[in-house]
Design a protein around this motif. Structure first.
Motif, PDB file in Angstrom:
ATOM      1  N   SER A 184       0.823  -1.212   0.000  1.00 59.86           N
ATOM      2  CA  SER A 184       0.000   0.000   0.000  1.00 59.86           C
ATOM      3  C   SER A 184       0.857   1.261   0.000  1.00 59.86           C
ATOM      4  CB  SER A 184      -0.921   0.026   1.219  1.00 59.86           C
ATOM      5  OG  SER A 184      -0.153   0.112   2.408  1.00 59.86           O
ATOM      6  N   ILE A 185       0.199   2.349  -0.385  1.00 60.86           N
ATOM      7  CA  ILE A 185       0.780   3.692  -0.323  1.00 60.86           C
ATOM      8  C   ILE A 185      -0.287   4.597   0.269  1.00 60.86           C
ATOM      9  CG2 ILE A 185       1.769   5.625  -1.604  1.00 60.86           C
ATOM     10  CD1 ILE A 185       2.472   3.590  -3.845  1.00 60.86           C
ATOM     11  N   ALA A 186       0.074   5.318   1.331  1.00 59.41           N
ATOM     12  CA  ALA A 186      -0.890   6.200   1.995  1.00 59.41           C
ATOM     13  C   ALA A 186      -0.184   7.429   2.541  1.00 59.41           C
ATOM     14  CB  ALA A 186      -1.588   5.465   3.136  1.00 59.41           C
ATOM     15  N   LEU A 187      -0.958   8.476   2.707  1.00 66.40           N
ATOM     16  CA  LEU A 187      -0.523   9.594   3.529  1.00 66.40           C
ATOM     17  C   LEU A 187      -1.060   9.312   4.920  1.00 66.40           C
ATOM     18  CD1 LEU A 187      -1.314  12.681   1.268  1.00 66.40           C
ATOM     19  CD2 LEU A 187       0.918  11.646   1.730  1.00 66.40           C
ATOM     20  N   VAL A 188      -0.227   9.443   5.938  1.00 66.78           N
ATOM     21  CA  VAL A 188      -0.679   9.277   7.312  1.00 66.78           C
ATOM     22  C   VAL A 188      -0.393  10.561   8.074  1.00 66.78           C
ATOM     23  CG1 VAL A 188      -0.513   6.762   7.394  1.00 66.78           C
ATOM     24  CG2 VAL A 188       1.458   8.127   8.027  1.00 66.78           C
ATOM     25  N   ARG A 189      -1.327  10.905   8.944  1.00 72.66           N
ATOM     26  CA  ARG A 189      -1.190  12.132   9.741  1.00 72.66           C
ATOM     27  C   ARG A 189      -1.333  11.787  11.215  1.00 72.66           C
ATOM     28  NH1 ARG A 189      -5.706  16.619   8.988  1.00 72.66           N
ATOM     29  NH2 ARG A 189      -6.869  14.942   9.996  1.00 72.66           N
ATOM     30  N   PHE A 190      -0.344  12.210  11.981  1.00 71.02           N
ATOM     31  CA  PHE A 190      -0.377  12.072  13.432  1.00 71.02           C
ATOM     32  C   PHE A 190      -0.567  13.458  14.028  1.00 71.02           C
ATOM     33  CE2 PHE A 190       1.936   8.260  12.230  1.00 71.02           C
ATOM     34  CZ  PHE A 190       1.480   7.305  13.123  1.00 71.02           C
ATOM     35  N   GLN A 191      -1.572  13.603  14.882  1.00 71.57           N
ATOM     36  CA  GLN A 191      -1.752  14.850  15.616  1.00 71.57           C
ATOM     37  C   GLN A 191      -0.660  14.963  16.675  1.00 71.57           C
ATOM     38  OE1 GLN A 191      -3.886  17.199  14.723  1.00 71.57           O
ATOM     39  NE2 GLN A 191      -4.681  15.869  13.112  1.00 71.57           N
ATOM     40  N   LYS A 192      -0.321  16.184  17.050  1.00 66.71           N
ATOM     41  CA  LYS A 192       0.683  16.413  18.080  1.00 66.71           C
ATOM     42  C   LYS A 192       0.311  15.622  19.335  1.00 66.71           C
ATOM     43  CE  LYS A 192       2.952  19.954  20.814  1.00 66.71           C
ATOM     44  NZ  LYS A 192       3.132  21.384  21.068  1.00 66.71           N
ATOM     45  N   GLY A 193       1.300  14.913  19.899  1.00 66.36           N
ATOM     46  CA  GLY A 193       1.088  14.134  21.108  1.00 66.36           C
ATOM     47  C   GLY A 193       0.626  12.705  20.873  1.00 66.36           C
ATOM     48  N   SER A 194       0.258  12.369  19.643  1.00 65.16           N
ATOM     49  CA  SER A 194      -0.175  11.001  19.345  1.00 65.16           C
ATOM     50  C   SER A 194       1.025  10.190  18.854  1.00 65.16           C
ATOM     51  CB  SER A 194      -1.299  11.002  18.310  1.00 65.16           C
ATOM     52  OG  SER A 194      -0.816  11.469  17.061  1.00 65.16           O
ATOM     53  N   GLY A 195       0.804   8.920  18.627  1.00 68.16           N
ATOM     54  CA  GLY A 195       1.855   8.051  18.123  1.00 68.16           C
ATOM     55  C   GLY A 195       1.452   6.608  18.292  1.00 68.16           C
ATOM     56  N   ILE A 196       2.369   5.720  17.952  1.00 66.93           N
ATOM     57  CA  ILE A 196       2.144   4.285  18.122  1.00 66.93           C
ATOM     58  C   ILE A 196       2.606   3.936  19.541  1.00 66.93           C
ATOM     59  CG2 ILE A 196       2.714   1.986  17.277  1.00 66.93           C
ATOM     60  CD1 ILE A 196       1.042   3.676  15.289  1.00 66.93           C
ATOM     61  N   PRO A 197       1.745   3.299  20.355  1.00 66.34           N
ATOM     62  CA  PRO A 197       2.024   3.178  21.786  1.00 66.34           C
ATOM     63  C   PRO A 197       3.007   2.093  22.223  1.00 66.34           C
ATOM     64  CG  PRO A 197      -0.119   2.255  21.283  1.00 66.34           C
ATOM     65  CD  PRO A 197       0.391   2.875  20.016  1.00 66.34           C
ATOM     66  N   SER A 198       3.376   1.147  21.341  1.00 65.18           N
ATOM     67  CA  SER A 198       4.243   0.070  21.811  1.00 65.18           C
ATOM     68  C   SER A 198       5.159  -0.434  20.698  1.00 65.18           C
ATOM     69  CB  SER A 198       3.409  -1.084  22.372  1.00 65.18           C
ATOM     70  OG  SER A 198       2.550  -1.596  21.385  1.00 65.18           O
ATOM     71  N   ARG A 199       6.168  -1.215  21.122  1.00 62.85           N
ATOM     72  CA  ARG A 199       7.084  -1.821  20.152  1.00 62.85           C
ATOM     73  C   ARG A 199       6.303  -2.826  19.311  1.00 62.85           C
ATOM     74  NH1 ARG A 199      12.191  -1.055  20.202  1.00 62.85           N
ATOM     75  NH2 ARG A 199      12.981  -3.131  19.687  1.00 62.85           N
ATOM     76  N   HIS A 200       6.696  -2.910  18.063  1.00 61.30           N
ATOM     77  CA  HIS A 200       6.023  -3.817  17.144  1.00 61.30           C
ATOM     78  C   HIS A 200       6.924  -4.073  15.945  1.00 61.30           C
ATOM     79  CE1 HIS A 200       5.169   0.226  15.681  1.00 61.30           C
ATOM     80  NE2 HIS A 200       4.984  -0.309  14.489  1.00 61.30           N
ATOM     81  N   ALA A 201       6.538  -5.032  15.130  1.00 63.06           N
ATOM     82  CA  ALA A 201       7.227  -5.345  13.884  1.00 63.06           C
ATOM     83  C   ALA A 201       6.191  -5.445  12.779  1.00 63.06           C
ATOM     84  CB  ALA A 201       7.999  -6.657  14.012  1.00 63.06           C
ATOM     85  N   HIS A 202       6.657  -5.332  11.556  1.00 66.56           N
ATOM     86  CA  HIS A 202       5.773  -5.425  10.394  1.00 66.56           C
ATOM     87  C   HIS A 202       6.028  -6.712   9.617  1.00 66.56           C
ATOM     88  CE1 HIS A 202       4.095  -1.447  10.874  1.00 66.56           C
ATOM     89  NE2 HIS A 202       5.316  -1.011  11.144  1.00 66.56           N
ATOM     90  N   ALA A 203       5.040  -7.127   8.867  1.00 63.29           N
ATOM     91  CA  ALA A 203       5.122  -8.329   8.047  1.00 63.29           C
ATOM     92  C   ALA A 203       5.754  -8.054   6.687  1.00 63.29           C
ATOM     93  CB  ALA A 203       3.726  -8.937   7.866  1.00 63.29           C
ATOM     94  N   SER A 204       6.143  -6.805   6.443  1.00 63.55           N
ATOM     95  CA  SER A 204       6.802  -6.415   5.200  1.00 63.55           C
ATOM     96  C   SER A 204       7.680  -5.204   5.497  1.00 63.55           C
ATOM     97  CB  SER A 204       5.766  -6.082   4.123  1.00 63.55           C
ATOM     98  OG  SER A 204       5.000  -4.969   4.517  1.00 63.55           O
TER      99      SER A 204
END
Length: 172
Positions: A84-104
């Motif tokens: 996939s190809i996407a634009l992603v937007r994170f608001q100030k103070g947000s984010g991904i909350p934990s360690r993780h890995a991707h399948a690609s």
């Protein structure tokens, strides 16, 4: 060419009629706006055929994900591979909350903002390119200001749905 549906100057009707992509299972704003016709593929799967696609991303709406502060504009997805190809937007103070890995492989190009991988202190700013190789643990992350990233996956996003998404659609 007079309009999106007109045959360009210098192109015959026969050439234009034959000028379609191979049948594919694509989704996202680009394919949805540019579908020329559908065909039935193996197993009855509906496949689309397309021509050149041009999107003006400022005309697209941001779609909220189930993780607070995260939204996206899905530009293209290959539904058969998960790429996939996407634009992603994170608001100030947000984010991904934990360690993780991707399948690609995950690739990100920062268009604006400040987005930090907390453990490594890698900070994406305008013009930064980030590559997270398949299976490599990373995160959590924090948007220090509103951040917009071009995000590309060359296959499926996650091996299993992360706990921070309550919708399986958000993990694709």
């Amino acid at each position: 060419m007079n309009s999106m549906n007109s045959i360009p100057d210098g192109i015959t009707e026969e050439e234009w009629a034959a000028n379609l992509s191979e049948p594919a299972a694509y989704s996202g704003e680009g394919p949805e706006r540019s579908l020329e016709r559908t065909e039935t593929g193996p197993g009855g799967q509906v496949l689309g055929r397309f021509r050149e696609i041009l999107l003006h991303t400022h005309d697209l709406e941001w779609v909220d994900k189930t993780l607070a502060g995260l939204s996206h504009k899905m530009l293209w997805r290959d539904d058969s591979s998960g790429a996939s190809i996407a634009l992603v937007r994170f608001q100030k103070g947000s984010g991904i909350p934990s360690r993780h890995a991707h399948a690609s492989n995950q690739f990100m190009f920062c268009l604006r903002g400040r987005y930090t991988y907390v453990p490594t202190h890698f900070t994406l700013t305008e013009g930064s390119f980030y590559w997270n190789p398949k299976g490599s643990l990373h995160g959590p992350t924090l948007a220090e200001e509103e951040t917009v990233l071009l995000e590309i996956y060359d296959g499926p996003h996650y091996p299993t749905q992360p706990e921070w998404y309550s919708s399986s659609d958000d993990a694709r």
